[in-house]
Enzyme design. Sequence first.
Site, mmCIF file in Angstrom:
data_model
loop_
_atom_site.group_PDB
_atom_site.id
_atom_site.type_symbol
_atom_site.label_atom_id
_atom_site.label_comp_id
_atom_site.label_asym_id
_atom_site.label_seq_id
_atom_site.Cartn_x
_atom_site.Cartn_y
_atom_site.Cartn_z
ATOM 1 N N SER A 138 18.538 60.780 66.384
ATOM 2 C CA SER A 138 18.600 61.143 64.971
ATOM 3 C C SER A 138 17.609 62.267 64.769
ATOM 4 O O SER A 138 16.699 62.451 65.585
ATOM 5 C CB SER A 138 18.187 59.937 64.121
ATOM 6 O OG SER A 138 17.929 60.321 62.783
ATOM 7 N N TYR A 151 12.944 52.522 62.309
ATOM 8 C CA TYR A 151 14.000 53.471 62.700
ATOM 9 C C TYR A 151 13.380 54.716 63.340
ATOM 10 O O TYR A 151 13.817 55.170 64.402
ATOM 11 C CB TYR A 151 14.806 53.841 61.451
ATOM 12 C CG TYR A 151 16.069 54.621 61.699
ATOM 13 C CD1 TYR A 151 17.270 53.976 62.010
ATOM 14 C CD2 TYR A 151 16.085 56.005 61.615
ATOM 15 C CE1 TYR A 151 18.433 54.691 62.217
ATOM 16 C CE2 TYR A 151 17.244 56.731 61.824
ATOM 17 C CZ TYR A 151 18.416 56.070 62.121
ATOM 18 O OH TYR A 151 19.573 56.786 62.337
#
Length: 256
Positions: A138, A151
Amino acid sequence: MLKGKTALVTGSTSGIGLGIAKALAAQGANIVMNGFGDVETPKAVIAALAVKVGYHGADMSKPDEIAAMMAYAAEQFGRVDILVNNAGIQHVARIENFPPERWDAIIAINLSSAFHATRLALPAMQAAGWGRIINVASVHGLVASAEKSAYVAAKHGVVGLTKVTALENATTGVTCNAICPGWVLTPLVQKQVDAKAAALGLSNEGAKKLLLGEKEPSMQFTTPEELGALAVFFCSPGGNNVRGVAWNMDGGWAAQ
Ligand code: NAD
């Protein structure tokens, strides 16, 4: 281009994983799917591309189920040539309010699963002299946002794992690279849009604009099709010496 090869894509029943599976299947790769929810519809989407499709429902938070999935793929398809570590979840909260069990789940699914699938896939790739490992990290593997501790930690870990995997195989035909998307309008992000809309009394469109405006200069969502095209490039001869990169497709997010 990928006829005769087999790609295993984790979390491919939805969103980005399904987009990458479709792009690889369009190049002729057989696909082993994985993920939760409706399985038959996404399986039919891939089967329509005239490739062989398998499915294993391993929970990617469980190393023994990951091992069972890899064994299934080897049995049914001979070998995994392309491994796409994509399955992932999100939870948004400040650290002092972050539920420890959500932390553990995110680290297990978003980071440790990539290690387990990679360690089990590598020996056959090394023996064959060709392999591609693509980790869907990401932009949060490169920069941080508040309220995403687990995350961001997991995705930075995935970028690190990508580099080590690439280095350990650098003299072979096995490459490993990461894809770092910005906002992609999948169920994972729609939940964040919904939360913003509810918290601020905005419409769905208004919440999407706000989300993009905070981070993504292009003011456009990246699409699963665009991410699929990058995965195909990593698998092409042009990608032979692309090793250990974390390639963002983020509308300029990390350039700021
Ligand atoms: P999604 O929710 O649409 O898809 C997630 C997939 O993972 C689904 O197939 C789901 O069933 C599967 N999954 C979830 N938990 C699992 C588990 N325990 N075991 C097996 N499968 C499991 O989300 P998405 O947006 O397509 O996300 C895919 C990947 O892309 C994730 O790693 C996510 O972090 C990453 N990503 C997404 C965005 C975005 O904006 N959507 C941005 C950057 C990175």
